[in-house]
Design a protein around this motif. Sequence first.
Motif: not given
Length: 57
Positions: A3-7, A11-19, A28-32, A39-40
Amino acid sequence: MYTRNEVAEILRVDPKTVTRWAKRGHLRVVFTVGGHRRYDADQITALLRGEASQRGG
């Protein structure tokens, strides 16, 4: 798949950074079926390896 929060935690970044990275094509992002982003895991592992080598680890 992460999930975004797990990534963000891995990676020790803010979830908004992942997005932001996903929107820019850096991740790469996959939608359920329900529309959730995933995220892969292999890509995240590769990023971690790259960071470790840059830090000398």
